[in-house]
Design an enzyme around this catalytic site. Structure first.
Site, PDB file in Angstrom:
ATOM      1  N   HIS A  13    -104.811  15.501 -71.329  1.00 58.25           N
ATOM      2  CA  HIS A  13    -104.560  15.769 -72.661  1.00 58.25           C
ATOM      3  C   HIS A  13    -105.758  15.673 -73.325  1.00 58.25           C
ATOM      4  CE1 HIS A  13    -102.993  15.433 -76.810  1.00 58.25           C
ATOM      5  NE2 HIS A  13    -101.867  15.251 -76.296  1.00 58.25           N
TER       6      HIS A  13
ATOM      7  N   HIS B 175     -97.688   5.237 -76.574  1.00 57.46           N
ATOM      8  CA  HIS B 175     -97.205   6.350 -77.528  1.00 57.46           C
ATOM      9  C   HIS B 175     -95.611   6.224 -77.646  1.00 57.46           C
ATOM     10  CE1 HIS B 175     -97.895  10.763 -78.884  1.00 57.46           C
ATOM     11  NE2 HIS B 175     -97.877   9.786 -79.661  1.00 57.46           N
TER      12      HIS B 175
ATOM     13  N   ASP C  65     -95.847  14.067 -67.848  1.00 60.56           N
ATOM     14  CA  ASP C  65     -94.778  13.950 -68.911  1.00 60.56           C
ATOM     15  C   ASP C  65     -94.055  15.004 -69.456  1.00 60.56           C
ATOM     16  OD1 ASP C  65     -97.105  14.811 -70.254  1.00 60.56           O
ATOM     17  OD2 ASP C  65     -97.022  13.377 -71.846  1.00 60.56           O
TER      18      ASP C  65
ATOM     19  N   CYS D 251     -94.737  14.137 -75.646  1.00 68.64           N
ATOM     20  CA  CYS D 251     -95.080  12.818 -74.990  1.00 68.64           C
ATOM     21  C   CYS D 251     -94.236  11.824 -75.144  1.00 68.64           C
ATOM     22  CB  CYS D 251     -96.234  12.426 -75.900  1.00 68.64           C
ATOM     23  SG  CYS D 251     -97.581  13.612 -75.543  1.00 68.64           S
TER      24      CYS D 251
END
Length: 376
Positions: A291, A208, A352, A153
């Site tokens: 996710h 993130h 990602d 990520c």
């Protein structure tokens, strides 16, 4: 308009990259340089992409590629500098954008899934229904050998925003809760550069890259005027998440599914900012799906169980999760059309990094967190 790409695997890379290659010196400014062959591959692929851009090649085929292909829908390559990224954006704008062509300022919309794979969409052979993503693929350009900048990520997102190898900006893996690692404020992001050129900038979804509501740099420090996001994953799941932060303030529980919440916010921002200004926009819509922990609308899960009785409940929930994101993307596309922005907007769609499920990266070695092609 849209720019798309899927990654065609080169299995000769599997032997060239060992896990030890990922363990480098992770200082902000000083890190080990990737091996020469890797750098050569990177610049070769960069040249190929720019050649595609300049020639205006547009692949509209929507048939499934061979089993050694992976979906990624972005122009990014890990060796890009910010200047190269801007060059690609500029070329896309000049080639494909209509009414803003003379001004040279198209809109840019970056759509990112979290842990999805190339074989998670219908036009690449999946049984998951993704008509809106398929429409992007049908109308756009697909690159055949592009990779995310890292197999998980945080470094992948840092690479996308800065155009730098993630370890060189101090992001060498995902950010665990409470970790001191973050994207430094003095790193220049593409949002900052576009904002300086008069763009409205917004970030929606998974961040993130730092701890929100902390002393670490926030989205506003990285060029985003407006943001609704989370430190990491939607919590406790995609349904009714409680951990969104809007412009530095906790929101509390939000009703609905994360992908729909994120798109609702992006649509509201587009409506408000478009009514106040004619300036172009740069928006990152970074979904939490698929996710874990996954939550999907029960009616979609039930429908996939009906269509494919052999699916486990977990698999049907995953299928429904991807379709729920596709539905959200469809609403966003409709809004662009309603605001008469569709022909002025370059859309990039990607994941990602690689997926966790084998059926999401058919034919590729490895998965998320691996340096093999299935991981990025």
């Amino acid at each position: 308009m849209v720019a798309l790409k899927w990654k065609k695997a080169n299995h000769s890379l599997n032997a060239a990259m060992e896990p030890s290659d990922a363990r480098r010196v992770y200082h902000r400014r000083i890190g080990s340089v990737p091996n020469a062959s890797g750098m050569q591959r990177a610049f070769t692929h960069t040249s190929r992409m720019l050649t595609l851009l300049v020639s205006g090649v547009r692949d509209k085929e929507c048939s499934r590629p061979d089993a050694t292909s992976q979906l990624h829908l972005t122009i990014y390559r890990e060796s890009f500098s910010v200047k190269r990224m801007l060059l690609c954006l500029a070329v896309f704008g000049w080639l494909f954008v209509g009414s803003r062509l003379d001004a040279g300022k198209p809109n840019f919309l970056v759509l990112m899934l979290d842990d999805a794979g190339w074989s998670d969409v219908t036009c690449f052979g999946s049984r998951i229904k993704t008509p809106n993503i398929d429409a992007l693929a049908d109308a756009g350009m697909r690159f055949t050998d592009c990779h995310s900048s890292a197999p998980n990520c945080s470094p992948s997102r840092a690479g996308l925003l800065t155009g730098r190898t993630p370890s060189r900006v101090g992001i060498y893996s995902y950010l665990p809760p409470g970790h001191v690692m973050h994207l430094p404020a003095d790193e220049v992001t593409i949002a900052e550069l576009l904002k300086a050129k008069g763009y409205r900038t917004g970030h929606f979804g998974k961040w993130h890259l730092s701890r929100l509501e902390s002393e670490q740099p926030q989205p506003s420090d990285q060029g985003f005027e407006y943001s609704l996001g989370t430190d990491n994953n939607a919590s406790p799941s995609h349904r009714n998440p409680k951990n969104f932060i809007r412009n530095g303030e906790a929101v509390g529980e939000m009703e609905g599914y994360s992908c729909q919440i994120v798109v609702d916010e992006a649509i509201g921002w587009l409506q408000d900012s478009e009514s106040d200004s004619d300036d172009p926009f740069f928006a990152c819509v970074w979904f939490h799906e698929p996710h874990t922990p996954i939550a999907s609308p029960p009616e979609l899960v039930k429908e996939y169980k009906r269509l494919y009785p052999e699916l486990t409940t977990k698999q049907a929930t995953y299928f429904a999760n991807i379709q729920n994101v596709d539905d959200a993307i469809g609403r966003l596309r409709e809004q662009l059309a309603d605001l008469e922005l569709a022909e002025e907007t370059v859309v990039f769609f990607t994941s990602d990094n690689g997926p966790l499920n084998a059926f999401s990266s058919v034919g590729l070695r490895g998965k998320k967190s691996n340096v093999w092609e299935g991981g990025h």
